[in-house]
Design a protein around this motif. Structure first.
Motif, PDB file in Angstrom:
ATOM      1  N   ASN A   1      24.862 -23.614  71.189  1.00  0.00           N
ATOM      2  CA  ASN A   1      25.782 -22.625  72.125  1.00  0.00           C
ATOM      3  C   ASN A   1      24.642 -21.741  72.984  1.00  0.00           C
ATOM      4  O   ASN A   1      24.954 -21.449  74.256  1.00  0.00           O
ATOM      5  CB  ASN A   1      26.681 -21.780  71.295  1.00  0.00           C
ATOM      6  CG  ASN A   1      27.807 -22.622  71.034  1.00  0.00           C
ATOM      7  OD1 ASN A   1      28.133 -23.558  71.310  1.00  0.00           O
ATOM      8  ND2 ASN A   1      28.922 -21.961  70.079  1.00  0.00           N
ATOM      9  N   ALA A   2      23.582 -21.385  72.388  1.00  0.00           N
ATOM     10  CA  ALA A   2      22.565 -20.528  72.926  1.00  0.00           C
ATOM     11  C   ALA A   2      22.138 -21.276  73.872  1.00  0.00           C
ATOM     12  O   ALA A   2      21.672 -20.777  75.026  1.00  0.00           O
ATOM     13  CB  ALA A   2      21.737 -19.915  71.732  1.00  0.00           C
ATOM     14  N   LYS A   3      21.865 -22.486  73.817  1.00  0.00           N
ATOM     15  CA  LYS A   3      21.100 -23.406  74.892  1.00  0.00           C
ATOM     16  C   LYS A   3      22.092 -23.952  75.838  1.00  0.00           C
ATOM     17  O   LYS A   3      22.035 -24.636  76.788  1.00  0.00           O
ATOM     18  CB  LYS A   3      20.172 -24.446  74.382  1.00  0.00           C
ATOM     19  CG  LYS A   3      19.114 -23.959  73.339  1.00  0.00           C
ATOM     20  CD  LYS A   3      18.200 -25.188  72.910  1.00  0.00           C
ATOM     21  CE  LYS A   3      17.256 -24.599  72.106  1.00  0.00           C
ATOM     22  NZ  LYS A   3      16.231 -25.482  71.585  1.00  0.00           N
ATOM     23  N   LYS A   4      23.558 -23.759  75.572  1.00  0.00           N
ATOM     24  CA  LYS A   4      24.648 -24.299  76.274  1.00  0.00           C
ATOM     25  C   LYS A   4      24.508 -25.870  76.245  1.00  0.00           C
ATOM     26  O   LYS A   4      24.644 -26.472  77.207  1.00  0.00           O
ATOM     27  CB  LYS A   4      24.737 -23.702  77.606  1.00  0.00           C
ATOM     28  CG  LYS A   4      24.979 -22.427  77.611  1.00  0.00           C
ATOM     29  CD  LYS A   4      25.447 -21.720  79.107  1.00  0.00           C
ATOM     30  CE  LYS A   4      25.814 -20.375  78.773  1.00  0.00           C
ATOM     31  NZ  LYS A   4      25.882 -20.038  80.232  1.00  0.00           N
ATOM     32  N   THR A   5      24.085 -26.666  75.005  1.00  0.00           N
ATOM     33  CA  THR A   5      23.928 -27.828  75.051  1.00  0.00           C
ATOM     34  C   THR A   5      24.544 -28.696  74.052  1.00  0.00           C
ATOM     35  O   THR A   5      24.818 -27.979  72.943  1.00  0.00           O
ATOM     36  CB  THR A   5      22.327 -28.157  74.837  1.00  0.00           C
ATOM     37  OG1 THR A   5      21.646 -27.462  75.811  1.00  0.00           O
ATOM     38  CG2 THR A   5      22.057 -29.720  74.849  1.00  0.00           C
ATOM     39  N   VAL A   6      25.152 -29.843  74.286  1.00  0.00           N
ATOM     40  CA  VAL A   6      25.899 -30.832  73.404  1.00  0.00           C
ATOM     41  C   VAL A   6      24.958 -31.717  73.047  1.00  0.00           C
ATOM     42  O   VAL A   6      24.338 -32.457  73.998  1.00  0.00           O
ATOM     43  CB  VAL A   6      27.274 -31.117  74.068  1.00  0.00           C
ATOM     44  CG1 VAL A   6      28.063 -31.743  72.779  1.00  0.00           C
ATOM     45  CG2 VAL A   6      27.669 -29.854  74.208  1.00  0.00           C
ATOM     46  N   TYR A   7      24.820 -32.360  72.048  1.00  0.00           N
ATOM     47  CA  TYR A   7      24.134 -33.472  71.512  1.00  0.00           C
ATOM     48  C   TYR A   7      25.005 -34.516  70.839  1.00  0.00           C
ATOM     49  O   TYR A   7      26.095 -34.264  70.235  1.00  0.00           O
ATOM     50  CB  TYR A   7      23.020 -32.930  70.465  1.00  0.00           C
ATOM     51  CG  TYR A   7      21.961 -31.894  70.915  1.00  0.00           C
ATOM     52  CD1 TYR A   7      22.407 -30.530  70.501  1.00  0.00           C
ATOM     53  CD2 TYR A   7      21.120 -32.219  71.778  1.00  0.00           C
ATOM     54  CE1 TYR A   7      21.381 -29.728  70.829  1.00  0.00           C
ATOM     55  CE2 TYR A   7      20.225 -31.209  72.134  1.00  0.00           C
ATOM     56  CZ  TYR A   7      20.355 -29.885  71.749  1.00  0.00           C
ATOM     57  OH  TYR A   7      19.636 -29.028  72.145  1.00  0.00           O
ATOM     58  N   LEU A   8      24.607 -35.755  71.073  1.00  0.00           N
ATOM     59  CA  LEU A   8      25.197 -36.943  70.081  1.00  0.00           C
ATOM     60  C   LEU A   8      24.055 -37.711  69.750  1.00  0.00           C
ATOM     61  O   LEU A   8      23.151 -38.273  70.520  1.00  0.00           O
ATOM     62  CB  LEU A   8      25.930 -37.759  71.222  1.00  0.00           C
ATOM     63  CG  LEU A   8      26.860 -38.800  70.426  1.00  0.00           C
ATOM     64  CD1 LEU A   8      27.903 -38.231  69.725  1.00  0.00           C
ATOM     65  CD2 LEU A   8      27.261 -39.734  71.655  1.00  0.00           C
ATOM     66  N   GLN A   9      23.890 -37.543  68.387  1.00  0.00           N
ATOM     67  CA  GLN A   9      22.978 -38.426  67.698  1.00  0.00           C
ATOM     68  C   GLN A   9      23.669 -39.797  67.341  1.00  0.00           C
ATOM     69  O   GLN A   9      24.766 -39.686  66.939  1.00  0.00           O
ATOM     70  CB  GLN A   9      22.603 -37.700  66.466  1.00  0.00           C
ATOM     71  CG  GLN A   9      21.365 -38.453  65.706  1.00  0.00           C
ATOM     72  CD  GLN A   9      20.229 -38.709  66.129  1.00  0.00           C
ATOM     73  OE1 GLN A   9      19.539 -37.889  66.861  1.00  0.00           O
ATOM     74  NE2 GLN A   9      19.523 -39.851  66.158  1.00  0.00           N
ATOM     75  N   MET A  10      22.967 -40.710  67.715  1.00  0.00           N
ATOM     76  CA  MET A  10      23.533 -42.160  67.512  1.00  0.00           C
ATOM     77  C   MET A  10      22.767 -43.115  66.625  1.00  0.00           C
ATOM     78  O   MET A  10      21.236 -43.131  67.079  1.00  0.00           O
ATOM     79  CB  MET A  10      23.693 -42.659  68.990  1.00  0.00           C
ATOM     80  CG  MET A  10      24.754 -42.020  69.957  1.00  0.00           C
ATOM     81  SD  MET A  10      24.963 -42.761  71.374  1.00  0.00           S
ATOM     82  CE  MET A  10      23.448 -43.095  72.072  1.00  0.00           C
ATOM     83  N   ASN A  11      23.030 -43.422  65.540  1.00  0.00           N
ATOM     84  CA  ASN A  11      22.193 -44.327  64.513  1.00  0.00           C
ATOM     85  C   ASN A  11      22.757 -45.484  64.668  1.00  0.00           C
ATOM     86  O   ASN A  11      24.184 -45.678  64.858  1.00  0.00           O
ATOM     87  CB  ASN A  11      22.238 -43.480  62.978  1.00  0.00           C
ATOM     88  CG  ASN A  11      21.444 -42.274  63.683  1.00  0.00           C
ATOM     89  OD1 ASN A  11      20.593 -41.855  64.118  1.00  0.00           O
ATOM     90  ND2 ASN A  11      21.803 -41.351  62.297  1.00  0.00           N
ATOM     91  N   SER A  12      22.244 -46.431  63.968  1.00  0.00           N
ATOM     92  CA  SER A  12      22.346 -47.928  63.542  1.00  0.00           C
ATOM     93  C   SER A  12      23.119 -48.245  64.922  1.00  0.00           C
ATOM     94  O   SER A  12      24.363 -48.751  64.952  1.00  0.00           O
ATOM     95  CB  SER A  12      23.347 -47.948  62.614  1.00  0.00           C
ATOM     96  OG  SER A  12      22.751 -47.179  61.387  1.00  0.00           O
TER      97      SER A  12
END
Length: 126
Positions: A74-85
């Motif tokens: 939230n501090a960076k106003k960033t959303v991540y999606l870690q995608m494996n396999s």
């Protein structure tokens, strides 16, 4: 007005990993439901993951459950999606989106998501 910019897509082989990022501008993410959608050629846009930042709860589609992880800074106003396999069927354009209704989001429907990024291409191929 929220603006969203995705990055991190690319061409990878089956079994590889990628991490997508979505940087937002404007108001804090605290009151939004934040989601990742994807759209394969010739198919409808599908919801694959959701996070409601007020309580940190997450949801995943059956297609990605156990392989993908959504998170926010939230501090960076960033959303991540870690995608494996990653699998060939994960190929598509990936979009992040914000729904101001937060926990009342209609995800996985696109309905109610008012802010969208431009998308980033993910291609999984050997």
């Amino acid at each position: 007005q929220q603006q969203l910019v995705e990055s991190g897509g690319g061409l990878v082989q089956p079994g590889d990993s990628l991490r997508l990022s979505c940087v937002t501008s404007g108001a804090t993410l605290d009151y939004y439901a934040t989601a990742w959608f994807r759209q394969a050629p010739g198919k409808e846009r599908e919801g694959i993951s959701l996070i409601t930042t007020h309580d940190g709860s997450t949801k995943y589609s059956d297609a990605v459950k156990g392989r993908f992880t959504i998170s926010t800074d939230n501090a960076k106003k960033t959303v991540y999606l870690q995608m494996n396999s990653l699998k060939p069927e994960d190929t598509g354009v990936y979009y992040c989106a914000l729904d101001p209704r937060g926990p009342y989001s209609a995800w996985p429907s696109v309905r109610g998501f008012e802010h969208w990024g431009q998308g980033t291409q993910v291609t999984v191929s050997s």
